[in-house]
Write an enzyme that holds these catalytic residues in place. Sequence first.
Site, PDB file in Angstrom:
ATOM      1  N   HIS A 168      -5.240   1.526  -9.380  1.00 38.68           N
ATOM      2  CA  HIS A 168      -5.513   2.004  -8.007  1.00 38.68           C
ATOM      3  C   HIS A 168      -6.764   2.894  -8.018  1.00 38.68           C
ATOM      4  CE1 HIS A 168      -4.659   4.003  -4.176  1.00 38.68           C
ATOM      5  NE2 HIS A 168      -3.504   3.391  -4.034  1.00 38.68           N
ATOM      6  N   GLU A 272      -8.797  -1.631  -5.691  1.00 39.44           N
ATOM      7  CA  GLU A 272      -7.690  -1.654  -6.642  1.00 39.44           C
ATOM      8  C   GLU A 272      -7.472  -3.082  -7.143  1.00 39.44           C
ATOM      9  OE1 GLU A 272      -4.433   0.019  -4.375  1.00 39.44           O
ATOM     10  OE2 GLU A 272      -5.856   1.159  -3.173  1.00 39.44           O
TER      11      GLU A 272
HETATM   12  O1  TA6 Z   1      -3.094   0.970  -2.151  1.00 40.58           O
HETATM   13  C1  TA6 Z   1      -3.144   1.478  -0.872  1.00 40.58           C
HETATM   14  C2  TA6 Z   1      -1.914   2.338  -0.635  1.00 40.58           C
HETATM   15  O2  TA6 Z   1      -0.756   1.603  -0.879  1.00 40.58           O
HETATM   16  C3  TA6 Z   1      -2.012   2.868   0.793  1.00 40.58           C
HETATM   17  O3  TA6 Z   1      -1.129   2.249   1.687  1.00 40.58           O
HETATM   18  C4  TA6 Z   1      -1.871   4.359   0.643  1.00 40.58           C
HETATM   19  O4  TA6 Z   1      -0.731   4.893   1.092  1.00 40.58           O
HETATM   20  C5  TA6 Z   1      -2.223   4.588  -0.801  1.00 40.58           C
HETATM   21  O5  TA6 Z   1      -1.899   3.453  -1.530  1.00 40.58           O
HETATM   22  C6  TA6 Z   1      -1.846   5.864  -1.477  1.00 40.58           C
HETATM   23  O6  TA6 Z   1      -0.511   5.933  -1.809  1.00 40.58           O
HETATM   24  P1  TA6 Z   1       0.078   7.256  -2.445  1.00 40.58           P
HETATM   25  O7  TA6 Z   1       1.527   6.951  -2.748  1.00 40.58           O
HETATM   26  O8  TA6 Z   1      -0.719   7.558  -3.683  1.00 40.58           O
HETATM   27  O9  TA6 Z   1      -0.086   8.326  -1.407  1.00 40.58           O
END
Ligand code: TA6
Length: 304
Positions: A168, A272
């Site tokens: 990510h 990601e």
């Molecule tokens: O990859 C994108 C995502 O799934 C978004 O929807 C957003 O919420 C982000 O990841 C961050 O997630 P987190 O759990 O680290 O706040």
Amino acid sequence: MVTTDIPERLKRFEIPGRVTVLEGNGELPKIEATTDWSTAEIYLNGAHVTDFQKKGEPPMLFTSQFSRFAHGEPIRGGIPIIFPWFGAREGSPAHGFARLAEWELHEATTIPEGGVSLRFGLPLSAHGATWPPIATYYVVTISDRLTLELIVTNTSPDQPFTFENCLHTYFAVSDISNVSVSGLKGVHYLDKADNFAPKTDNADVIRIASEVDRIYCDTEATIELLDSKLRRKMRIEKSGSASTVVWNPWSAKAQQMPDFGNDEYQQMLCIESGNVVKNKVTLAPGKTSVLKIAISSEPSEQGR
Ligand code: TA6
């Protein structure tokens, strides 16, 4: 169990001038790697790369000024390892347990021509007793580029194992208005910001001017992130990854995130790489999957 002598225990992995173990933010153990071309830092908490910077260039990764640094908490920025599920799961932590666990450092080595390679393992205790038997490793190789390999083996004698994974990655940008992303033209995506509506974008490049949360499926394409102000092109090459997620929370969501500054959405873009939703992976007993990405950069004369 949390101990304060972890850095001492890790000292045997140090390589003078190349690999140093020290206490990072929140007193968490952190590894600093120095190569002929670059520097990097990795926390044991989540095997989380928080910094990668080539000599003479601004950092390539963004980490929030407001990130938590604590055992069992995700770090906001860098490269969280999302595994074994992506997104929310009722009764369980969002994005899986890998980013919350303290990984073990198994090996630190130099590689030819002055690079460094670090091998981490996810301890079995991170899984919980009911989880299927798997062996999970993460190899971080630092040179003129940053190469990451998430290696999962299904060690069960007779049961398949199904999972999602995602690196990510939070890229640092001069300002989100200066950025364009190429490599996803015509690829189908699910628009998470629009209730997972299926969509396709036929523009040559993606520009970000509002909240973006897109899950692109069935694509192994190399992605390029052009920063016109820095005149830098960052490239993400990948294998074993059929999904690409592009995320920027923009202003309103940023304000709801306690570990992220209200204006920091202007300084980052997540691109990601992994296997999520319809691209989730099923491993037969004894089989191994490798998700691999290489992040590099080059100067770009191209403007907007
Ligand atoms: O990859 C994108 C995502 O799934 C978004 O929807 C957003 O919420 C982000 O990841 C961050 O997630 P987190 O759990 O680290 O706040």
